[in-house]
Design a protein around this motif. Structure first.
Motif, short mmCIF file in Angstrom:
data_model
loop_
_atom_site.label_atom_id
_atom_site.label_comp_id
_atom_site.label_asym_id
_atom_site.label_seq_id
_atom_site.Cartn_x
_atom_site.Cartn_y
_atom_site.Cartn_z
N HIS A 143 34.54 43.81 35.96
CA HIS A 143 34.94 42.59 36.65
C HIS A 143 36.34 42.15 36.23
CE1 HIS A 143 30.82 42.40 37.96
NE2 HIS A 143 30.39 42.33 36.71
N GLY A 144 37.17 41.84 37.23
CA GLY A 144 38.52 41.35 36.95
C GLY A 144 39.50 42.43 36.54
N ARG A 145 39.16 43.71 36.72
CA ARG A 145 40.07 44.80 36.35
C ARG A 145 41.00 45.13 37.52
NH1 ARG A 145 38.17 47.81 31.84
NH2 ARG A 145 36.66 46.51 30.72
N THR A 146 42.06 45.89 37.23
CA THR A 146 42.95 46.37 38.28
C THR A 146 42.26 47.45 39.09
OG1 THR A 146 43.90 48.10 36.88
CG2 THR A 146 44.93 45.92 36.77
#
Length: 312
Positions: A143-146
């Motif tokens: 979650h929230g990664r590139t």
């Protein structure tokens, strides 16, 4: 694992185990083909492969799993705290993953004991759970990664799924060398891809440069690299097979070193005498009782002894 070293350590763990499995699987397969009276039908898979030290089978895999995972848990716990508070929740997921593989090592060691306290295929069941837990944790770790970060970890997730599925097939196809090699193949793929992810997301040298993690073109390159890993491992396994066969072909006699251990059976092969170069022993499957196996072994024994007596 948010560092280059954090990816190299588990990658080395999986690569080491995969290479040992590949060697041991081929070695057992070709020795069965050469020395067992049923040829390659005498081959049988096991979840782990022991080392032979002073005529004793030592399940070094189980010890290594317990030791390595314990070190990993201690390291992740030590680096999870900041100012006396648990600050890195990701470390908790890593600790959980290590714990499952540590449990797998404990089960391997218990299954090695002569007094069978665990049901058949316990090692496979716990091994499957370890891979399944690892895959579940990684799938929910993004979650929230590139875009590229998610991509490389989803590719890792695919390799983990391959490990889990292969373990299930291997448990039911005990005489299939392909099933055993599949588990080793996906474990090797997982290990080398751990390394690759470390080089992509956390390049250790400045000359390697930084990847653009939102570039579609560079994400396409990552996809190609993953397939290159997969192809290289196939070639590696084929070469390993030829190398192990060459070593086994040079053997002129098989001694007690090759009396393999299996978690759910007696020693796989038993040598009758020094007069012949044949191995006798049948698997104790659940559908057969002990007397029927013994009678069949005696039949094979008498046939070989009779043939020795009839020889000029």
């Amino acid at each position: 694992m948010g560092t280059f070293l954090g990816h190299v350590v588990p990658g080395t763990f999986f690569i080491g185990f995969a290479l040992w499995w590949i060697y041991s699987i081929f070695r057992r397969y070709f020795i069965a083909n050469k020395f067992h009276h049923n040829g390659i039908e005498g081959y049988r898979n096991t979840i782990s492969y022991p080392c032979h030290v002073n005529s004793r089978s030592v399940n070094i895999e189980g010890y290594l799993k317990v030791i390595c995972t314990t070190i990993g848990i201690i390291g992740e716990t030590a680096t999870a705290f900041e100012d006396g508070h648990w600050a890195h929740l990701g470390n908790g997921q890593h600790i959980t993953m290590f714990a499952f593989f540590g449990i797998s090592g404990v089960v391997d060691l218990i299954a090695m004991k002569k007094d069978k306290v665990l049901p058949a295929n316990s090692g496979y069941a716990v091994g499957f759970l370890a891979f399944a837990a690892e895959g579940f944790l990684f799938y929910n770790h993004l979650h929230g990664r590139t875009h590229m970060d998610v991509q490389v970890h989803m590719m890792l997730f695919c390799a983990i799924v391959g490990c889990a599925v292969s373990a299930v097939f291997e448990a039911y196809l005990k005489n299939s060398v392909i099933a055993a090699l599949s588990r080793a193949y996906f474990t090797l793929l997982q290990g080398t891809w751990f390394y690759q992810v470390g080089f992509i997301l956390y390049p250790p040298f400045s000359f390697l440069g930084k990847w653009n993690e939102d570039s579609h073109e560079q994400m396409m390159i990552v996809t190609m690299i993953y397939t290159w890993h997969a192809a290289f491992h196939i070639a590696l396994i084929i070469c390993a097979g030829f190398w192990v066969k060459f070593r086994v072909d040079k053997l002129t006699d098989a001694d007690e070193e090759y009396s393999f251990w299996a978690e759910d059976s007696a020693p796989l092969y038993k040598k009758l005498s020094n007069m012949d170069n044949q191995w006798i022993g049948q698997y104790k499957d659940s559908i057969e009782d002990e007397p029927s196996v013994s009678r069949r072994n005696e039949k094979f024994k008498s046939e070989i002894i009779d043939s020795d007596l009839e020889a000029p």
